[in-house]
Design a protein around this motif. Structure first.
Motif, PDB file in Angstrom:
ATOM      1  N   ASN A 188      -9.875  10.340   0.622  1.00  0.00           N
ATOM      2  CA  ASN A 188      -9.208   9.235  -0.059  1.00  0.00           C
ATOM      3  C   ASN A 188      -8.544   8.363   0.999  1.00  0.00           C
ATOM      4  O   ASN A 188      -8.565   8.718   2.186  1.00  0.00           O
ATOM      5  CB  ASN A 188      -8.190   9.764  -1.075  1.00  0.00           C
ATOM      6  CG  ASN A 188      -7.124  10.626  -0.433  1.00  0.00           C
ATOM      7  OD1 ASN A 188      -6.342  10.161   0.400  1.00  0.00           O
ATOM      8  ND2 ASN A 188      -7.083  11.913  -0.804  1.00  0.00           N
ATOM      9  N   PRO A 189      -7.973   7.226   0.634  1.00  0.00           N
ATOM     10  CA  PRO A 189      -7.409   6.328   1.648  1.00  0.00           C
ATOM     11  C   PRO A 189      -6.372   6.969   2.571  1.00  0.00           C
ATOM     12  O   PRO A 189      -6.148   6.486   3.683  1.00  0.00           O
ATOM     13  CB  PRO A 189      -6.777   5.215   0.807  1.00  0.00           C
ATOM     14  CG  PRO A 189      -7.604   5.178  -0.435  1.00  0.00           C
ATOM     15  CD  PRO A 189      -7.924   6.615  -0.717  1.00  0.00           C
ATOM     16  N   HIS A 190      -5.759   8.056   2.118  1.00  0.00           N
ATOM     17  CA  HIS A 190      -4.715   8.686   2.920  1.00  0.00           C
ATOM     18  C   HIS A 190      -5.175   9.968   3.606  1.00  0.00           C
ATOM     19  O   HIS A 190      -4.409  10.593   4.348  1.00  0.00           O
ATOM     20  CB  HIS A 190      -3.502   8.982   2.047  1.00  0.00           C
ATOM     21  CG  HIS A 190      -2.998   7.779   1.311  1.00  0.00           C
ATOM     22  ND1 HIS A 190      -2.362   6.741   1.950  1.00  0.00           N
ATOM     23  CD2 HIS A 190      -3.091   7.423  -0.008  1.00  0.00           C
ATOM     24  CE1 HIS A 190      -2.051   5.797   1.063  1.00  0.00           C
ATOM     25  NE2 HIS A 190      -2.481   6.194  -0.125  1.00  0.00           N
ATOM     26  N   LYS A 215      -7.228  -3.517  12.464  1.00  0.00           N
ATOM     27  CA  LYS A 215      -5.977  -2.878  12.858  1.00  0.00           C
ATOM     28  C   LYS A 215      -6.167  -1.500  13.486  1.00  0.00           C
ATOM     29  O   LYS A 215      -5.340  -1.057  14.286  1.00  0.00           O
ATOM     30  CB  LYS A 215      -5.047  -2.757  11.650  1.00  0.00           C
ATOM     31  CG  LYS A 215      -4.618  -4.093  11.055  1.00  0.00           C
ATOM     32  CD  LYS A 215      -3.688  -3.874   9.864  1.00  0.00           C
ATOM     33  CE  LYS A 215      -3.250  -5.208   9.259  1.00  0.00           C
ATOM     34  NZ  LYS A 215      -2.345  -5.005   8.099  1.00  0.00           N
ATOM     35  N   LEU A 216      -7.223  -0.804  13.100  1.00  0.00           N
ATOM     36  CA  LEU A 216      -7.407   0.577  13.550  1.00  0.00           C
ATOM     37  C   LEU A 216      -7.895   0.637  14.996  1.00  0.00           C
ATOM     38  O   LEU A 216      -9.020   0.250  15.297  1.00  0.00           O
ATOM     39  CB  LEU A 216      -8.395   1.303  12.629  1.00  0.00           C
ATOM     40  CG  LEU A 216      -8.654   2.783  12.939  1.00  0.00           C
ATOM     41  CD1 LEU A 216      -7.362   3.582  12.822  1.00  0.00           C
ATOM     42  CD2 LEU A 216      -9.728   3.348  12.016  1.00  0.00           C
ATOM     43  N   VAL A 236      -9.986   2.485   5.419  1.00  0.00           N
ATOM     44  CA  VAL A 236     -10.558   1.668   4.344  1.00  0.00           C
ATOM     45  C   VAL A 236     -10.497   0.177   4.698  1.00  0.00           C
ATOM     46  O   VAL A 236      -9.496  -0.315   5.219  1.00  0.00           O
ATOM     47  CB  VAL A 236      -9.812   1.916   3.020  1.00  0.00           C
ATOM     48  CG1 VAL A 236     -10.290   0.966   1.935  1.00  0.00           C
ATOM     49  CG2 VAL A 236      -9.990   3.366   2.579  1.00  0.00           C
ATOM     50  N   GLY A 237     -11.595  -0.521   4.422  1.00  0.00           N
ATOM     51  CA  GLY A 237     -11.630  -1.961   4.623  1.00  0.00           C
ATOM     52  C   GLY A 237     -11.977  -2.413   6.025  1.00  0.00           C
ATOM     53  O   GLY A 237     -11.978  -3.609   6.316  1.00  0.00           O
ATOM     54  N   PRO A 259     -20.144  -0.280   7.633  1.00  0.00           N
ATOM     55  CA  PRO A 259     -19.734  -1.640   7.239  1.00  0.00           C
ATOM     56  C   PRO A 259     -18.355  -1.656   6.593  1.00  0.00           C
ATOM     57  O   PRO A 259     -17.824  -0.613   6.194  1.00  0.00           O
ATOM     58  CB  PRO A 259     -20.817  -2.043   6.236  1.00  0.00           C
ATOM     59  CG  PRO A 259     -21.257  -0.747   5.635  1.00  0.00           C
ATOM     60  CD  PRO A 259     -21.221   0.243   6.768  1.00  0.00           C
ATOM     61  N   LYS A 260     -17.773  -2.840   6.467  1.00  0.00           N
ATOM     62  CA  LYS A 260     -16.415  -2.980   5.925  1.00  0.00           C
ATOM     63  C   LYS A 260     -16.306  -2.504   4.477  1.00  0.00           C
ATOM     64  O   LYS A 260     -15.257  -2.031   4.046  1.00  0.00           O
ATOM     65  CB  LYS A 260     -15.972  -4.436   6.018  1.00  0.00           C
ATOM     66  CG  LYS A 260     -15.812  -4.949   7.432  1.00  0.00           C
ATOM     67  CD  LYS A 260     -15.358  -6.396   7.442  1.00  0.00           C
ATOM     68  CE  LYS A 260     -15.215  -6.930   8.870  1.00  0.00           C
ATOM     69  NZ  LYS A 260     -14.768  -8.345   8.892  1.00  0.00           N
TER      70      LYS A 260
END
Length: 274
Positions: A188-190, A215-216, A236-237, A259-260
């Motif tokens: 999951n996102p976290h 950002k990553l 994510v993203g 991909p994004k």
């Protein structure tokens, strides 16, 4: 005879100009020499077969979804390993690091049961038991020595089933794979859980890093278990790049392989070791 001040000034100016010009040209030459030397790149050689060692082997039952057990491979057939797999003793499993390593195995010193001149190539996809009942132990399966529990369907390529346990010779060999390294992202996102599989060359993985396009920054993942790697970084993203390092010191970087708009549960193919 004294020199006129005007003449002396002209000569001094000329000499100063010549000195300055030579100094600038010297700097240019030094600069050209400095920038013309390309940085030395240390290309590590391809993974090569290792020395032969002695050990023992037996077989165990299972199927494509269980032969990948302790290494976290969901289905060894669908993931390209086939049933040519083995559960290895702790000495070879190395607390998960041995997952994905490839071996050539030959039955030896047992004319009654061995099928001589036959080699079996397997991938370590599971961890074998650390010990056996005392009557079968004899000190060789205590976790410190090398032992292979080979998938039953392929054990018969090197020995008869009735042998039970046979002495073998084995060595590490390069893993031959079709296509690139696969990255399956779950979680999951976290909490991101990345399965790394279909690794060629040394076959094993000692570190995984990920980088996004926004950002990553480069972030090291930690081993969850087997060949499943985790991070709580926000992935994510972002378009993702993965860098995988094997035990032979070589690294493979799969730039922007994800991909994004990626989704959890998807698998992506990156660059493999040659």
């Amino acid at each position: 005879m004294s020199m006129p001040c005007k003449a002396f000034s002209i000569i001094s100016f000329f000499l100063a100009f010549v000195f300055f010009d030579c100094h600038v040209n010297a700097q240019r030459v030094v600069g050209v020499q400095r920038h013309s030397i390309a940085p030395v790149k240390h290309h590590k050689p391809k993974f090569m077969p290792g020395p032969w060692n002695k050990g023992h082997a037996t077989f165990y039952d299972g199927d494509s979804t269980s032969f990948g057990g302790a290494c976290g491979y969901e289905d060894v057939v669908k993931q390209g390993y086939g049933i040519h797999t083995a559960a290895v003793s702790p000495a070879l499993y190395k607390n998960c690091q041995g997952c994905g390593s490839c071996y050539e195995i030959k039955c030896s010193n047992n004319p009654q049961w061995c099928k001589h001149e036959q080699s079996l190539f397997v991938t370590a996809t599971n961890q074998g038991p650390p010990s056996w009942p005392i009557e079968l132990d004899n000190g060789w399966s205590d976790g410190q020595l090398e032992h292979f529990d080979i998938a039953r369907p392929v054990f018969s390529q090197i020995a008869e089933y009735l042998a039970g346990i046979v002495p073998i010779e084995y060595r590490r060999v390069p893993c031959q794979k079709q296509g690139g390294i696969r990255f399956t992202i779950n979680g999951n996102p976290h909490f991101n859980l990345v399965s790394v599989w279909n690794v060629a060359g040394a076959g094993d993985v000692i570190s995984v890093q990920v980088k996004g396009d926004k950002k990553l920054k480069w972030t090291a993942l930690t081993r969850n278990w087997g060949q499943k790697w985790q991070t709580d970084a926000m992935m994510v993203g972002e378009s993702l790049t993965f860098r995988v390092k094997a035990s032979d010191g070589r690294s493979s970087t799969s730039w922007h392989v994800v991909p994004k708009n990626w989704q959890f549960g998807q698998t992506f193919e990156g660059k493999n070791f040659k």
